[in-house]
Design a protein around this motif. Structure first.
Motif, PDB file in Angstrom:
ATOM      1  N   ALA A 311      54.072  13.218  -4.736  1.00  0.00           N
ATOM      2  CA  ALA A 311      54.869  13.909  -5.752  1.00  0.00           C
ATOM      3  C   ALA A 311      54.675  15.419  -5.701  1.00  0.00           C
ATOM      4  O   ALA A 311      55.644  16.187  -5.777  1.00  0.00           O
ATOM      5  CB  ALA A 311      54.494  13.382  -7.144  1.00  0.00           C
ATOM      6  N   TYR A 312      53.425  15.846  -5.535  1.00  0.00           N
ATOM      7  CA  TYR A 312      53.113  17.276  -5.649  1.00  0.00           C
ATOM      8  C   TYR A 312      53.702  18.078  -4.494  1.00  0.00           C
ATOM      9  O   TYR A 312      54.349  19.114  -4.705  1.00  0.00           O
ATOM     10  CB  TYR A 312      51.600  17.466  -5.701  1.00  0.00           C
ATOM     11  N   TYR A 313      53.505  17.618  -3.276  1.00  0.00           N
ATOM     12  CA  TYR A 313      53.950  18.408  -2.128  1.00  0.00           C
ATOM     13  C   TYR A 313      55.451  18.313  -1.920  1.00  0.00           C
ATOM     14  O   TYR A 313      56.078  19.274  -1.469  1.00  0.00           O
ATOM     15  CB  TYR A 313      53.197  17.986  -0.868  1.00  0.00           C
ATOM     16  N   SER A 314      56.046  17.166  -2.221  1.00  0.00           N
ATOM     17  CA  SER A 314      57.500  17.093  -2.098  1.00  0.00           C
ATOM     18  C   SER A 314      58.154  18.050  -3.086  1.00  0.00           C
ATOM     19  O   SER A 314      59.136  18.723  -2.759  1.00  0.00           O
ATOM     20  CB  SER A 314      57.984  15.665  -2.335  1.00  0.00           C
ATOM     21  N   SER A 315      57.580  18.150  -4.290  1.00  0.00           N
ATOM     22  CA  SER A 315      58.128  19.066  -5.292  1.00  0.00           C
ATOM     23  C   SER A 315      57.929  20.519  -4.888  1.00  0.00           C
ATOM     24  O   SER A 315      58.840  21.345  -4.994  1.00  0.00           O
ATOM     25  CB  SER A 315      57.472  18.823  -6.651  1.00  0.00           C
ATOM     26  N   ASN A 316      56.735  20.856  -4.403  1.00  0.00           N
ATOM     27  CA  ASN A 316      56.430  22.247  -4.064  1.00  0.00           C
ATOM     28  C   ASN A 316      57.187  22.726  -2.838  1.00  0.00           C
ATOM     29  O   ASN A 316      57.737  23.826  -2.816  1.00  0.00           O
ATOM     30  CB  ASN A 316      54.927  22.410  -3.823  1.00  0.00           C
ATOM     31  N   LEU A 317      57.209  21.897  -1.794  1.00  0.00           N
ATOM     32  CA  LEU A 317      57.832  22.327  -0.545  1.00  0.00           C
ATOM     33  C   LEU A 317      59.350  22.439  -0.669  1.00  0.00           C
ATOM     34  O   LEU A 317      59.976  23.220   0.031  1.00  0.00           O
ATOM     35  CB  LEU A 317      57.489  21.348   0.586  1.00  0.00           C
ATOM     36  N   PHE A 318      59.921  21.645  -1.578  1.00  0.00           N
ATOM     37  CA  PHE A 318      61.372  21.611  -1.635  1.00  0.00           C
ATOM     38  C   PHE A 318      61.910  22.075  -2.982  1.00  0.00           C
ATOM     39  O   PHE A 318      62.983  21.677  -3.406  1.00  0.00           O
ATOM     40  CB  PHE A 318      61.858  20.206  -1.272  1.00  0.00           C
ATOM     41  N   GLN A 319      61.128  22.956  -3.631  1.00  0.00           N
ATOM     42  CA  GLN A 319      61.609  23.570  -4.871  1.00  0.00           C
ATOM     43  C   GLN A 319      62.951  24.252  -4.651  1.00  0.00           C
ATOM     44  O   GLN A 319      63.860  24.166  -5.481  1.00  0.00           O
ATOM     45  CB  GLN A 319      60.595  24.591  -5.387  1.00  0.00           C
ATOM     46  N   TYR A 360      45.769  25.053 -13.285  1.00  0.00           N
ATOM     47  CA  TYR A 360      44.470  25.047 -12.602  1.00  0.00           C
ATOM     48  C   TYR A 360      43.360  25.522 -13.534  1.00  0.00           C
ATOM     49  O   TYR A 360      42.285  24.925 -13.615  1.00  0.00           O
ATOM     50  CB  TYR A 360      44.511  25.969 -11.378  1.00  0.00           C
ATOM     51  N   TRP A 361      43.611  26.618 -14.240  1.00  0.00           N
ATOM     52  CA  TRP A 361      42.544  27.231 -15.026  1.00  0.00           C
ATOM     53  C   TRP A 361      42.306  26.524 -16.350  1.00  0.00           C
ATOM     54  O   TRP A 361      41.215  26.633 -16.920  1.00  0.00           O
ATOM     55  CB  TRP A 361      42.818  28.728 -15.180  1.00  0.00           C
ATOM     56  N   PHE A 362      43.283  25.775 -16.836  1.00  0.00           N
ATOM     57  CA  PHE A 362      43.015  24.882 -17.959  1.00  0.00           C
ATOM     58  C   PHE A 362      42.007  23.818 -17.530  1.00  0.00           C
ATOM     59  O   PHE A 362      41.106  23.443 -18.292  1.00  0.00           O
ATOM     60  CB  PHE A 362      44.313  24.221 -18.439  1.00  0.00           C
ATOM     61  N   LEU A 412      56.464  22.331 -16.677  1.00  0.00           N
ATOM     62  CA  LEU A 412      55.496  21.469 -17.356  1.00  0.00           C
ATOM     63  C   LEU A 412      55.001  20.363 -16.433  1.00  0.00           C
ATOM     64  O   LEU A 412      53.823  19.976 -16.480  1.00  0.00           O
ATOM     65  CB  LEU A 412      56.135  20.867 -18.619  1.00  0.00           C
ATOM     66  N   THR A 413      55.886  19.843 -15.593  1.00  0.00           N
ATOM     67  CA  THR A 413      55.467  18.834 -14.616  1.00  0.00           C
ATOM     68  C   THR A 413      54.405  19.409 -13.689  1.00  0.00           C
ATOM     69  O   THR A 413      53.374  18.766 -13.437  1.00  0.00           O
ATOM     70  CB  THR A 413      56.675  18.351 -13.783  1.00  0.00           C
ATOM     71  N   MET A 414      54.632  20.619 -13.181  1.00  0.00           N
ATOM     72  CA  MET A 414      53.668  21.246 -12.281  1.00  0.00           C
ATOM     73  C   MET A 414      52.394  21.635 -13.035  1.00  0.00           C
ATOM     74  O   MET A 414      51.289  21.581 -12.481  1.00  0.00           O
ATOM     75  CB  MET A 414      54.280  22.477 -11.620  1.00  0.00           C
ATOM     76  N   PHE A 415      52.542  22.026 -14.309  1.00  0.00           N
ATOM     77  CA  PHE A 415      51.376  22.374 -15.115  1.00  0.00           C
ATOM     78  C   PHE A 415      50.439  21.175 -15.243  1.00  0.00           C
ATOM     79  O   PHE A 415      49.224  21.289 -15.054  1.00  0.00           O
ATOM     80  CB  PHE A 415      51.825  22.848 -16.502  1.00  0.00           C
ATOM     81  N   PHE A 416      50.992  20.013 -15.564  1.00  0.00           N
ATOM     82  CA  PHE A 416      50.147  18.837 -15.755  1.00  0.00           C
ATOM     83  C   PHE A 416      49.714  18.199 -14.435  1.00  0.00           C
ATOM     84  O   PHE A 416      48.810  17.373 -14.423  1.00  0.00           O
ATOM     85  CB  PHE A 416      50.848  17.817 -16.655  1.00  0.00           C
ATOM     86  N   ASN A 418      48.483  20.215 -12.142  1.00  0.00           N
ATOM     87  CA  ASN A 418      47.299  21.034 -11.880  1.00  0.00           C
ATOM     88  C   ASN A 418      46.269  20.944 -12.990  1.00  0.00           C
ATOM     89  O   ASN A 418      45.065  21.030 -12.727  1.00  0.00           O
ATOM     90  CB  ASN A 418      47.738  22.486 -11.656  1.00  0.00           C
ATOM     91  N   PHE A 419      46.714  20.784 -14.240  1.00  0.00           N
ATOM     92  CA  PHE A 419      45.805  20.430 -15.326  1.00  0.00           C
ATOM     93  C   PHE A 419      45.765  18.901 -15.359  1.00  0.00           C
ATOM     94  O   PHE A 419      46.133  18.271 -16.318  1.00  0.00           O
ATOM     95  CB  PHE A 419      46.297  20.998 -16.653  1.00  0.00           C
ATOM     96  N   GLY A 420      45.357  18.343 -14.255  1.00  0.00           N
ATOM     97  CA  GLY A 420      45.400  16.907 -14.083  1.00  0.00           C
ATOM     98  C   GLY A 420      44.930  16.504 -12.694  1.00  0.00           C
ATOM     99  O   GLY A 420      43.976  17.082 -12.158  1.00  0.00           O
ATOM    100  N   PRO A 421      45.634  15.574 -12.051  1.00  0.00           N
ATOM    101  CA  PRO A 421      45.105  14.963 -10.827  1.00  0.00           C
ATOM    102  C   PRO A 421      45.010  15.882  -9.621  1.00  0.00           C
ATOM    103  O   PRO A 421      44.192  15.625  -8.737  1.00  0.00           O
ATOM    104  CB  PRO A 421      46.083  13.810 -10.562  1.00  0.00           C
TER     105      PRO A 421
END
Length: 546
Positions: A311-319, A360-362, A412-416, A418-421
């Motif tokens: 989920a994370y890399y597909s979202s980031n690479l193809f924003q 991340y910092w949260f 918010l998806t990206m926030f959680f 990084n403030f998450g898994p």
């Protein structure tokens, strides 16, 4: 574990937070800054590469990378990263963390430069060279994952260990942000210096020859932060835990720790801590005993990291593709080549600033209070909710008036994440496995994550294409569309919730307690007295014989 070795480790656990802890965070963290910069900066320039090297005369749309080339350019670094995580993870346990720590950094420096200097007389030649250097760039990046995490966990005290490891990983957020900022500066400077018409006005003139320098500068800049930290990495001593538990040299461990931490130890030779003495707790990675003690833990760390990275890399690479689909980035033909880089970079920088970096910092601030398990479970739950909230009413978000709402939900998806898994999957494998297998198991867990990133990078590229053959990018078959792709990613996040239940809580426990290395016979006294004595020593600065 011999009593003398136990005292050294208890002193580490009880040591006050000191300047060297923060120095270690910066030294290890700059590697992750570079990792994130190198891995994600390619997504900022892929559209430019398509315009420069795959222009088709007479086409109504600018050139784009063919599907196989785009998949290779985006995904080859992940293949190298996966291989590097496994290899350097194993090597870090065999040779020691320090001995291989500098190698990974130099590989990253050389291959960052090589990526920008890619040469060839044809588009295939240039792309092949980029892929070659990015594979080996990924190989070096891969080594940084297990080594940085393990080194930080073994240096840290028990109370703030989670925050220290998470802070190293949080530098990834600044790396992503830096990639966007550098790309913004470079593209803005070139766009002002070399004025060009839009593609629909002049297809050939919209891509000025100097545009070829833009992507090269962006990719090569990643070598600078890595090069600046090389000297300090070489000055770091081997971790005391590796020296005491794996090399079994308590005297050297005490000497190394005294050099960098304000806990003075008089190192005396311990007859039970020489490398040739037998270790009753020396089961291997593929043994039944490892499977009994840590098998489910390894399944938990590998599966959750695998699912998260899909989920994370597909979202980031193809924003950029998601933004284009909702109309947040103008149609490519309405911009010139360099201005398109600027527009994509601006969007990605805004997401990093609003969602990625704060998340991340949260985690850094709260991980030692809320715990790893709670943060990871919470993160997967919110990622699932927000991904479905984006996907189910997807047509609603495509309307011009609702684009800001889409941006907020996506942030918010990206926030959680990084403030998450995304943070906790990095932290936990560095804590719960035995010292002699810690780097290896972290490398396996991280490699599983990169396998997920490869699935995301290759799969989403095709899946997100429109179901209408007339609306797909050049060379791509029809896919399932962005909406259905987001639904699939929501399902992936839900599976992450399930597999998180296999991951143990490590908050407030020593590494030896978590790995059960403290179950060995301790000669000459009970564990509780040693811990109390060393807590007093660490807090008072007194000298204790070891």
């Amino acid at each position: 574990m011999a009593r003398k070795g136990k005292e050294v480790l208890n002193a580490l656990d009880a040591a006050k937070t000191q300047m060297y802890h923060f120095t270690a965070i910066v030294i290890a963290g700059m590697g992750f800054f570079t990792d994130a910069y190198d891995l994600f900066s390619i997504s900022l320039v892929t559209k430019l590469l398509g315009r420069i090297y795959y222009h088709v005369d007479g086409s109504k749309k600018p050139g784009t990378l063919p599907p196989n080339v785009a998949a290779a350019v985006n995904g080859v670094a992940f293949c190298g990263t996966l291989a590097g995580q496994l290899f350097f993870g194993w090597l870090g346990d065999k040779l020691g963390r320090k001995k291989v720590y500098g190698i990974t950094l130099m590989v990253m420096v050389l291959c960052s430069l090589g990526s920008g200097l890619s040469f060839g007389h044809s588009s295939n030649g240039v792309m092949a060279t980029i892929c070659f250097f990015r594979f080996w760039l990924g190989f070096g990046i891969g080594g940084d994952y297990p080594l940085s995490a393990t080194i930080m966990s073994e240096y840290a005290n028990k109370k703030t260990r989670g925050a220290f490891i998470a802070a190293v990983f949080a530098m990834q957020g600044f790396g992503i942000l830096a990639g966007g900022i550098v790309s913004l500066i470079v593209s803005s400077a070139f766009d002002h210096a070399f004025d060009a018409p839009t593609y629909e006005v002049d297809p050939v003139g919209s891509t000025v020859p100097q545009a070829d320098y833009v992507w090269r500068i962006v990719l090569m800049f990643g070598a600078i932060p890595a090069l600046l930290t090389y000297y300090w990495r070489m000055k770091m001593p081997e971790t005391a835990r590796y020296t005491a538990l794996v090399a079994r040299n308590t005297k050297q461990a005490a000497a190394d720790m005294s050099k960098v931490l304000q806990v003075d130890l008089i190192a005396e030779e311990d007859p039970q801590s020489n490398p040739s003495s037998s270790n009753p707790n020396s089961f291997g990675l593929f043994s039944k005993e490892f499977a009994r003690r840590h098998g489910l833990h390894l399944v938990g760390t590998t599966t959750t990291w695998f699912l998260l990275d899909i989920a994370y890399y597909s979202s980031n690479l193809f924003q950029k593709d998601i933004y284009s689909a909702i109309g947040w980035i103008p149609a490519a033909e309405t911009m010139n080549a360099i201005h398109e880089v600027y527009t994509v970079s601006r969007a990605q920088t805004l997401i990093a600033l609003c969602g990625t970096v704060p998340g991340y910092w949260f985690t850094v601030a709260l991980i030692d209070y809320l715990g790893r398990f709670f943060i990871q479970l919470m993160g997967f739950i919110f990622m699932t909710v927000f991904m479905f909230a984006l996907a189910i009413p997807y047509d609603h978000w495509k309307h011009r008036d609702n684009r800001i709402g889409f941006l907020i939900m996506y942030s918010l998806t990206m926030f959680f994440a990084n403030f998450g898994p995304n943070a906790t999957t990095f932290v936990v494998p560095a804590e719960i496995f035995p010292a002699r297998l810690r780097s290896t198991c972290h490398g396996i867990s991280a490699a599983s994550g990169k396998a997920g990133a490869i699935v995301g990078a290759f799969g989403f590229l095709y899946a997100a294409q429109s179901t209408d053959p007339k609306k797909t990018d050049a060379g791509y078959p029809p896919g399932i569309g962005v909406r259905n792709s987001l639904l699939m990613l929501g399902g992936v996040n839900f599976l992450g919730i399930v597999f998180t239940l296999l991951v143990p809580e490590s908050k407030g426990k020593s590494l030896e307690e978590l790995s059960r290395e403290d179950e060995e016979q301790i000669g000459g006294g009970g564990r509780g007295g040693d811990a109390t004595e060393m807590m007093d020593v660490a807090n008072s600065g007194r000298t204790v014989p070891v």
